[in-house]
Design an enzyme around this catalytic site. Structure first.
Site, PDB file in Angstrom:
ATOM      1  N   GLN A   1      67.169 -27.429  -2.089  1.00 38.15           N
ATOM      2  CA  GLN A   1      66.316 -27.414  -0.817  1.00 38.15           C
ATOM      3  C   GLN A   1      64.854 -27.326  -0.893  1.00 38.15           C
ATOM      4  OE1 GLN A   1      68.617 -25.204  -1.556  1.00 38.15           O
ATOM      5  NE2 GLN A   1      70.110 -24.863   0.146  1.00 38.15           N
TER       6      GLN A   1
ATOM      7  N   GLN B   1      66.912 -33.156  -1.772  1.00 36.80           N
ATOM      8  CA  GLN B   1      67.892 -32.420  -0.749  1.00 36.80           C
ATOM      9  C   GLN B   1      67.061 -31.673   0.461  1.00 36.80           C
ATOM     10  OE1 GLN B   1      70.316 -29.449  -2.476  1.00 36.80           O
ATOM     11  NE2 GLN B   1      71.008 -28.371  -0.596  1.00 36.80           N
ATOM     12  N   ASP B   2      67.458 -31.900   1.607  1.00 33.44           N
ATOM     13  CA  ASP B   2      66.986 -31.170   3.103  1.00 33.44           C
ATOM     14  C   ASP B   2      65.425 -31.650   3.117  1.00 33.44           C
ATOM     15  OD1 ASP B   2      69.097 -30.005   3.171  1.00 33.44           O
ATOM     16  OD2 ASP B   2      68.258 -27.870   3.095  1.00 33.44           O
TER      17      ASP B   2
ATOM     18  N   ASP C   1      72.225 -33.792   2.689  1.00 32.11           N
ATOM     19  CA  ASP C   1      71.832 -33.164   3.987  1.00 32.11           C
ATOM     20  C   ASP C   1      70.326 -33.624   4.264  1.00 32.11           C
ATOM     21  OD1 ASP C   1      74.435 -32.367   3.910  1.00 32.11           O
ATOM     22  OD2 ASP C   1      73.833 -30.299   3.110  1.00 32.11           O
TER      23      ASP C   1
ATOM     24  N   ARG D   1      77.809 -34.549   7.825  1.00 35.07           N
ATOM     25  CA  ARG D   1      78.780 -33.264   7.746  1.00 35.07           C
ATOM     26  C   ARG D   1      78.261 -32.154   8.485  1.00 35.07           C
ATOM     27  NH1 ARG D   1      78.089 -30.248   1.961  1.00 35.07           N
ATOM     28  NH2 ARG D   1      75.866 -29.836   1.674  1.00 35.07           N
TER      29      ARG D   1
END
Length: 517
Positions: free
Chosen positions: A313, A335-336, A357, A424
């Site tokens: 993240q 990520q993120d 994500d 998701r």
């Protein structure tokens, strides 16, 4: 559920027993015992849902003040942070919660009609603040950690009840939560012109500050310009950031509203940081640019986090500010990437890059005309565009992609092993929709992927409407109860005008937008 609650209220109103009325109203809130105990001594017999909500908010504010006192004295709590910023996150977020609760009460008690849309945005943000704080505390330790966590959970039960009562109040008054004026104070008429006409010179009439790495501006860092900007300004403060690479972590706190960052182009004015969870930061605190000041605008700027995929993240841009809009910007990490944390937000013609994500959070947010670009993840990983985190059916939050392009970088397009998904469910009531967008063939035919087991598959809301492209075929999509092939009416609920009350505030930004489907 709301209809049943209204029927119970009507039934109770025919009885002189206010205790029975209060118990009936509280029955369908998430924490009915907490609701009843907090209201039984204060609610009079001549009440309606608005009055009940006001009383509940007063109790929530009282409990929030107690928690604020505890958080303000964390030096004596003996909680050991394993991630940098854990306690700072909780303090900052709860300060915003306390402000949101007070603003909610002010909106409800205004002499004009109550502004339910504002209250809904404020309360949903407050619940999100609690979740973010607790997520950070998961990695903490210490003998008094359970006390702190327990106090936070107990205090926010009142906020969750207020979210439920608000939905009932809005239904009882036949007023939609997403179709009211926002009540935001905006800039004067003199600033309402086309953004291409902004005067970047030092002009007091336009509150302009200039940042340049070569020393030709008022400041050499964006942070210095933010610090110099007036607190609690009701007019926009324009910060022109000249072309250059600005290697800094920028924070725009809640007492710096109406900040406007204007660059020379998303590939020439670039703000870059490298904080990550692997290097010890919380996800919330890892952001290269973190925005808590309401009314934030950005145009022609690149927001980057260069930590790399191996650092997990690593946020490039985080916004937990109401009525924020971003235009022609590039936002990139792995990520993120983009943390659309809370409140109401809008993105137009932006390029957003990531792996897992990479657009996540619990704001009510609309993306229009954006390029959503998945990039190659680490070996063994898949890519997921969205991870929306709504955890209650009463929260008016979600992620809406409209007229966007869902694409992949060239190396990912050439991969035959990496699976790619639209989203998701980070939390059980996760809500994400794709409307009239182009979806390339990178997306797996199933479209969506589980988070953990079957959690949320029957309570989430994932919608698709009139999308085109080789990846848009809904015939092979997941068969979860929460997946919907939407019609025009359903899709219209997630537009600028309906979902984020955009017709009330986006015009003053001068950014283009489409208000409907």
């Amino acid at each position: 559920m709301i209809s049943l609650l209204i029927l119970m209220l009507l039934s109770a109103l025919s009885s002189p027993d206010s205790t029975s009325l209060t118990r009936s109203v509280c029955k369908s809130t998430p924490f009915p015992d907490v609701c009843f105990d907090s209201l039984k001594l204060s609610v009079s017999i001549n009440i309606n849902y608005n009055n009940i909500l006001q009383e509940s908010l007063k109790v929530a504010i009282s409990e929030a003040v107690k928690l604020f006192t505890l958080l303000s004295n964390t030096d004596g709590i003996n909680v050991i942070e394993k991630q940098k910023g854990t306690i700072q996150d909780c303090n900052e977020l709860h300060r915003i919660t306390l402000s949101s609760l007070n603003k909610s009460l002010a909106r409800l008690t205004a002499t004009s009609s109550p502004k339910m849309a504002d209250v809904g945005a404020f309360l949903a943000a407050a619940v999100t603040n609690k979740n973010t704080c607790l997520e950070g505390l998961e990695s903490a330790s210490g003998p008094l950690k359970p006390l702190l966590v327990g106090t936070i959970i107990a205090a926010y039960k009142h906020v969750s009840n207020c979210v439920s009562l608000l939905s009932a109040a809005a239904s009882g008054s036949r007023e939609k939560l997403h179709t009211t004026n926002n009540g935001m104070s905006w800039i004067s008429r003199k600033d309402r012109h086309n953004e291409s006409d902004y005067d970047y010179d030092d002009d007091d009439d336009y509150n302009t500050l200039t940042v340049a790495t070569d020393g030709s501006g008022n400041f050499t860092t964006i942070t210095d310009a933010i610090n110099f900007a007036p607190n609690n300004s009701i007019d926009r403060v324009i910060i022109y950031v000249k072309q250059g690479l600005y290697e800094e972590n920028v924070e725009i706190p809640s007492n710096k509203p109406n900040i406007v960052l204007l660059g020379d182009g998303s590939d020439t004015t670039v703000i870059s940081g490298n904080r990550s969870v692997i290097d010890g930061w919380t996800t919330f605190r890892s952001a290269t640019v973190a925005v808590s000041g309401d009314g934030f605008l950005a145009c022609d700027i690149g927001f980057h986090n260069s930590a790399g995929p191996e650092k997990h993240q690593a946020v490039a841009l985080r916004i937990n500010a109401d009525l924020a809009a971003v235009y022609r910007c590039a936002i990139s990490s792995y990520q993120d990437t983009l943390y659309v944390h809370s409140f109401r937000q809008f993105f137009r013609e932006c390029d957003i890059y990531g792996t897992i994500d990479y657009i996540f959070g619990n704001a009510a947010v609309v993306f229009q005309g954006c390029n959503i670009i998945s990039r190659m993840p680490m070996p063994g990983q898949f890519t997921v565009i969205s991870a929306q985190s709504r955890d209650s059916p009463d929260q008016q939050t979600g992620i809406s992609f409209q007229n966007c392009s869902i694409l992949a970088t060239e190396d990912l397009r050439n991969s035959t092993t990496v699976k790619n998904y639209l989203g998701r469910p980070w939390r059980p009531y996760s809500r994400t929709v794709f409307i009239e967008s182009y979806i390339d063939d990178l997306i797996d035919p199933k479209g969506w992927i589980r988070w953990s087991g079957d959690e949320g598959l029957d309570t989430l809301y994932y919608g698709e409407y009139a999308n085109v492209g080789p990846g848009s075929n809904v015939g092979g999509r997941v068969t979860w109860p929460g997946h919907h092939v939407m019609d025009y009416y359903e899709a219209s609920n997630f537009t600028v005008s309906e979902f984020i009350t955009g017709q009330e505030w986006l015009e003053s930004t001068t950014f283009p937008y489409d208000d409907g489907v």
